[in-house]
Every structure is written in structure tokens, then in C-alpha cells.
Scaffold this motif. Structure first.
Motif, PDB file in Angstrom:
ATOM      1  N   ASN A   1     -63.742  44.054 -62.878  1.00  0.00           N
ATOM      2  CA  ASN A   1     -64.233  43.609 -64.184  1.00  0.00           C
ATOM      3  C   ASN A   1     -63.144  43.601 -65.242  1.00  0.00           C
TER       4      ASN A   1
ATOM      5  N   ASN B   1     -72.131  38.862 -52.721  1.00  0.00           N
ATOM      6  CA  ASN B   1     -73.273  38.252 -53.405  1.00  0.00           C
ATOM      7  C   ASN B   1     -74.394  37.826 -52.461  1.00  0.00           C
TER       8      ASN B   1
ATOM      9  N   PRO C   1     -74.320  43.721 -60.320  1.00  0.00           N
ATOM     10  CA  PRO C   1     -75.716  43.408 -60.656  1.00  0.00           C
ATOM     11  C   PRO C   1     -76.542  42.822 -59.512  1.00  0.00           C
TER      12      PRO C   1
ATOM     13  N   ALA D   1     -69.911  40.184 -70.897  1.00  0.00           N
ATOM     14  CA  ALA D   1     -70.803  39.712 -69.831  1.00  0.00           C
ATOM     15  C   ALA D   1     -70.867  38.193 -69.796  1.00  0.00           C
TER      16      ALA D   1
ATOM     17  N   PHE E   1     -68.648  36.385 -67.290  1.00  0.00           N
ATOM     18  CA  PHE E   1     -69.088  36.364 -65.899  1.00  0.00           C
ATOM     19  C   PHE E   1     -70.170  35.304 -65.689  1.00  0.00           C
ATOM     20  N   VAL E   2     -71.066  35.183 -66.643  1.00  0.00           N
ATOM     21  CA  VAL E   2     -72.131  34.182 -66.550  1.00  0.00           C
ATOM     22  C   VAL E   2     -71.535  32.778 -66.619  1.00  0.00           C
TER      23      VAL E   2
ATOM     24  N   ALA F   1     -76.225  33.228 -63.169  1.00  0.00           N
ATOM     25  CA  ALA F   1     -76.080  34.674 -63.353  1.00  0.00           C
ATOM     26  C   ALA F   1     -76.896  35.069 -64.563  1.00  0.00           C
TER      27      ALA F   1
ATOM     28  N   ARG G   1     -78.471  41.287 -67.032  1.00  0.00           N
ATOM     29  CA  ARG G   1     -78.080  42.160 -65.924  1.00  0.00           C
ATOM     30  C   ARG G   1     -76.584  42.420 -65.929  1.00  0.00           C
ATOM     31  N   TRP G   2     -75.800  41.412 -66.280  1.00  0.00           N
ATOM     32  CA  TRP G   2     -74.361  41.635 -66.361  1.00  0.00           C
ATOM     33  C   TRP G   2     -74.031  42.593 -67.510  1.00  0.00           C
ATOM     34  N   GLU G   3     -74.709  42.442 -68.627  1.00  0.00           N
ATOM     35  CA  GLU G   3     -74.463  43.358 -69.727  1.00  0.00           C
ATOM     36  C   GLU G   3     -74.811  44.794 -69.325  1.00  0.00           C
TER      37      GLU G   3
END
Length: 315
Positions: free
Chosen positions: A12, A152, A171, A234, A237-238, A248, A252-254
Motif C-alpha cells: 500500500n 483477488n 479488503p 483509498a 486503489f479504486v 473496488a 472497504r478500501w478505506e
């Protein structure tokens, strides 16, 4: 000189640094190497060895100079005779993932995995977690059927019944928890600290100290930015998932980023003891070609730089 940084979403810190531009304030000539776009290495049977992509490209002409990964790749590189050195480690990430089965599978503990299909992203920290869990219950690697699955895709394979157990991480693990009843076979906590870590070629560390110090400084600042701005981080990533044709979940990423430790710490004796124990197990189970001493990969001055930069940055 162009400095090449290898990155991918699984680390990350480097993934965010790739997108927020902080490194370029210190190093104007940076080339970011997306590890997902490198030539795929030969497939490795997870019963026979470990993939060497990260350490191979660290030493390839035209490869990258600096990389951040999970727990296992530097051990793999050292086992392949690569002259690499540790830069630093994150705090423990014991909440990041665990070994699970479906509640309906009848698998209630690690001992029940004998002869079962266990999904792992082979060569990552997931290999180490599975091996440590097996060893604790008196099993060996060849007592299970390890299945190499993309980080994934493993959850979907578990739900379909293609796997009997899976080492999942957030996530993605949250999506499986929402779709199925899971049983936790092993938590990461109690097995190992599971930090992120960063490493380089010894030659790069010794001959390009100012550049390495600049990378460490930028990473510390970027990690502090993630802590202060988890939702904005986040979004990187999305956006990346959507650019690649996927989806994404921002929430959930946050949540995943909020639950992870940021900031680079010095390599500790406890961490090195974990690496050494894991290296010994990998060798004893036929996954590492030779015995190694992980303390050969420590340069004390790097730890002094990491600590100085950490003390100057609040994370």
C-alpha cells in the motif's frame, strides 16, 4: 540517474507514493515499474519451490532499484543467492488476513487440512502463514495440496468449492465474509508479525546512498499522509481497479487502510528471528534451495537513517 521503483497495490505504501507525487519532490528522475505488467515468470509448482519474480527483477538489467513486498520475497531472494539488504519494516499487520474455511466444509482446525486443497498467493506472506500454521500442528508442506491462486480470486474459489481452505486478506476477505459463513482456522496473530517490508540490492544501497535516503524520507511523509487522509488514499486503489476494467469498494478500501500500520521502522531482532525461523522452515520443507542467514542482509547505517527520518515524521 533514473531511479526505478517497483510497485503494486499489495504494498500500500509504495502504491500511494506512486500516485501522490511526494517522491518526485526529492528525486526528479523516477521511473515507476508496475509489477503487474512485467513478463510473467515461469509457473512454480507450490509443492516444489517459490517464485522469484521480485528478486529477479531487482537484479535484472533495466529492472527496478527499490521494492516493497510482504514477508516472504526477501527470503526467497536470499535463498537464490541474491545480494540484497533490508531497508525497513512496517508495524505488525496481524489483522490483515487469516486462514479460513467454509463453515459447512467440516474442516474445524489445521489438522483437518491433511490432503486438502489450500489456496495461497504462492510466494507471498500467505505461503509463510500456511507453513507456520502447519508446523505448529506438526504437519509438513507435503501434507496438504497447496494451490496457487491470485490474491483477488481465492475467495471466489473457496466459495465455489474449488478450495477447501484459503489464506485471505482484506479488503477481498470482507467480500467473502459478506457472501458466506467462514470458520477461522488460524489467525495471523500468534504466528508472526506479518509486516510490510522494503529491500534493495546491496550495490544500490552502498553506491546510491543519497537516493536511498530520499526514498526513505518520501515514504515516511507519504505514509503520514495516508494516516491523515485514508479515504483519499483509498481512492487511488479504486481508480486503479476501474482503469483496469474491474471494480473496488471505496468504503472497504478505506477501512482496510485505516486498519493497517504505516510508517517505516527499523529492522528489529524480533523481525529477523521471524525471518530466520521462516527461512529454516522453507528450506526444511523443500521450498528454499539453500540455508541462509538473514542477518547477512542488514546494513546498520540504513537503520540509523530510517530511525532519523521516522523521528522527524509523525505517523
Amino acid at each position: 540517474m533514473t531511479i526505478r521503483i517497483g510497485y503494486f497495490p499489495n504494498n500500500n505504501s509504495l502504491f500511494v507514493l506512486r500516485h501522490n507525487g511526494l517522491l518526485e519532490r526529492y528525486l526528479p528522475d523516477v521511473e515507476w515499474v508496475d509489477l503487474r505488467e512485467l513478463s510473467a515468470p515461469p509457473r512454480v509448482d507450490p509443492r516444489q519451490g517459490l517464485p522469484t519474480l521480485h528478486s529477479d527483477w531487482l537484479f535484472e538489467d533495466g529492472g527496478y532499484d527499490f521494492i516493497g513486498t510482504g514477508f516472504t520475497p526477501p527470503i526467497t531472494g536470499l535463498g537464490q543467492g541474491r545480494d540484497l539488504v533490508y531497508v525497513g519494516i512496517s508495524g505488525p499487520r496481524v489483522e490483515n488476513g487469516r486462514l479460513v474455511s467454509l463453515e459447512s466444509s467440516g474442516i474445524g482446525n489445521v489438522a483437518d487440512l491433511r490432503g486438502k486443497r489450500v489456496g495461497i498467493a504462492h510466494g507471498s506472506w500467505q505461503t509463510t502463514l500456511a507453513l507456520l500454521a502447519l508446523d505448529r500442528d506438526g504437519l509438513r508442506w507435503d501434507d496438504i495440496v497447496p494451490v496457487d491462486v491470485d490474491v483477488n480470486d481465492g475467495g471466489a474459489a473457496l466459495v465455489r468449492g474449488d478450495l477447501d481452505a484459503w489464506v485471505g486478506a482484506y479488503p477481498g476477505l470482507a467480500e467473502v465474509e459478506a457472501a458466506a459463513q467462514l470458520r477461522t482456522l488460524v489467525d495471523t496473530e500468534g504466528l508472526f508479525s506479518h509486516p510490510s517490508l522494503w529491500f534493495v540490492r546491496r550495490e544500490f544501497a552502498e553506491n546510491h546512498r543519497p537516493e536511498l535516503e530520499a526514498i526513505i524520507t518520501a515514504l515516511q511523509e507519504s505514509d503520514a499522509w495516508i494516516v491523515a487522509n485514508p479515504r483519499e488514499a483509498a481512492r487511488y486503489f479504486v481508480d486503479d481497479a476501474e482503469r483496469r476494467g474491474g471494480t473496488a469498494d471505496l468504503d472497504r478500501w478505506e477501512a482496510a487502510l485505516r486498519g493497517r500500520p504505516f510508517g517505516i521502522g527499523t529492522v528489529t531482532d524480533d523481525f529477523l528471528d521471524e525471518q530466520q525461523r521462516s527461512a529454516n522452515l522453507l528450506y526444511a520443507n523443500g521450498l528454499l534451495p539453500r540455508e541462509i542467514d538473514v542477518r547477512d542482509a542488514v546494513l546498520p547505517w540504513i537503520g540509523e537513517v530510517v530511525e532519523a527520518r521516522r523521528s522527524a515524521t509523525v505517523v
